[in-house]
Scaffold this active site. Sequence first.
Site, short mmCIF file in Angstrom:
data_model
loop_
_atom_site.label_atom_id
_atom_site.label_comp_id
_atom_site.label_asym_id
_atom_site.label_seq_id
_atom_site.Cartn_x
_atom_site.Cartn_y
_atom_site.Cartn_z
N GLY B 55 0.80 -1.23 0.00
CA GLY B 55 0.00 0.00 0.00
C GLY B 55 0.82 1.26 0.00
O GLY B 55 0.33 2.34 0.26
N CYS B 56 2.11 1.14 -0.30
CA CYS B 56 2.97 2.33 -0.35
C CYS B 56 3.82 2.23 -1.61
O CYS B 56 4.17 1.13 -2.03
CB CYS B 56 3.84 2.41 0.89
SG CYS B 56 4.83 3.91 0.97
N GLN B 57 4.15 3.38 -2.20
CA GLN B 57 5.01 3.38 -3.39
C GLN B 57 6.40 2.84 -3.07
O GLN B 57 7.06 2.26 -3.91
CB GLN B 57 5.16 4.80 -3.92
CG GLN B 57 4.17 5.16 -4.99
CD GLN B 57 4.57 6.44 -5.70
OE1 GLN B 57 5.74 6.74 -5.90
NE2 GLN B 57 3.58 7.20 -6.10
#
Lengths: 425, 145
Positions: B55-57
């Site tokens: 859920g994070c780049q």
Amino acid sequence: MTVEAMTETDYPTSESFSRAFDPEVVRRDFPVLQQQVHGKPLVYLDNAATTQKPQAVIEGIRKFYAEDYGTVRRGVYELSARSTRMYEDAREKVASFLNAPNSQEVIFVRGTTEAINLVAFGYGRAFLKPGDEVIISAIEHHANIVPWQLACEATGATLKVIPCDDRGALIMAEYEKLLSSNTQLVAVNHVSNALGTVNPVKEIIDKAHAVGAVVLIDGAQSAPHMPVDVQALGCDFYTFSGHKIYAPTGIGVLYGKMDLLEKMAPFQSGGEMIETVTFEKTTFAKPPNKYEGGTPAIAQAIGLGYALDYVTGIGLDAIAAYEQELLEYATQRLLHDVPGLTIIGTAPEKAGLISFTLADAHPLDIGTLIDHEGIAIRTGHHCAQPVMKRFNVPATARASFAFYNTKEEVDKLVAGLHKVIEMVS
Amino acid sequence: MMTAVKSPVDIQNDIVTEFQSLTDWDARYKHIIGLGKQLPDFPEEHRTEQNQVKGCQSTVWMHAFLEGDAVVVQADSDAMIVRGLIALLLRVYAHQPPDVILATEPEFFHRLGMGDHISMQRSNGLFAMIKQIKLYAMVLKMQAQ
């Protein structure tokens, strides 16, 4: 006001935009660019994701909704007739823009993703069978990978991938080895969204045709940046997105050769795409209506027409030449003046964008920090995870250009990257 | 046994005071990056795909265990700003009992207006990290019972 009484001067035309190209002048046509972000003048460099809209498009849509809006192809009343004429005029503009022989070969869709899905469904799933092969490339957007994977899974066909070299250029000798009498379809992008590589699509198309395969060209990153002539290319399908060419979101184009569009299965069924319906059997309307079931994105299509007027008014040759100059300038400045910067994608022919990494900053850090300099760039995998894997990077930062960008903005990008490096070190 | 010296409420008040003394966003980001650099080394044996927070780049690894009645959280990221956010989160959440972790919302983040400056993508990453910390707290609490 009757349809006939509506004069040509009421709405923008390509002639009204025609003038000598000057980025400083065209910038003024884009209201959103005239603002400050975090106290700095906005430098918008995410044009490969989506482009800003010129006043002519914004005003054209406003005027359409305020004065002429009605449903298309159905009503017998004045507003519907006007809207239908404008909607079909937009189709003519697209046909002219692509040099398509027949505007009925232009299907309005939501965007490139929907267009590829339409072909993967209507052609792929309808005609592929076990033993058949579909060829894509190693530098595709997910939108030109996943629909083919699903079509192959559903039909028992096999997906083959043209590899790329370390510069991000397709290895054409490997492509030739993949081609055989089993090849039914080749789907490649014209320009890679993650690397900027311009693919030799004419050669790809000719070689595919030599083995009897049909070819789809994903033109999402080429149509806004260079002249495209589908007859000269000879492609069977070509697709692009409106929002990447200064038009609204929710509208895109699938060009397809008429004989293919006639034999393909319809993608979505419903109203206006039929000829006759009984509960036993439905016969379908001719293309393009066959593929435009339901009320289409009317204002968006008309807006696309205005956007095409706008870019053809400037001239695609002028746009391509200027953007190449900008790309070359940016490439030199980034390589020579930003320590630790590596460009991902160094193919000899590139268009419109630069993907890069910095030695000491994750792309996420670059994008976050440079945003505070008023600079908008994209960071991440750019919906092209196989490309990231091929180049062994988790993500890149990407600056992508439009004709409204300037060398001064490239200088600001370089200064912004210096600031990023200073902040993380 | 490790006991939290301060409550998460007090720690969050400290963080807010600390950041309010930094007048511009350059200084705030520099501070976040500085905190990230001071983050303790993440144990290499826990740098596994299983321990990645989605859920994070950027790539975020997280691991947690109980020490006495307190949850010890270890985390790392390949992006410096995210490392800094992790450092802030660990100040608030690490070494607290599971029930305290489950009851604590990262309100300092909103009080500082960081939601306005750190785009949704990263907000999602941040919320994914908080969710993961709370999941660890929940599982460790159940295991301890």
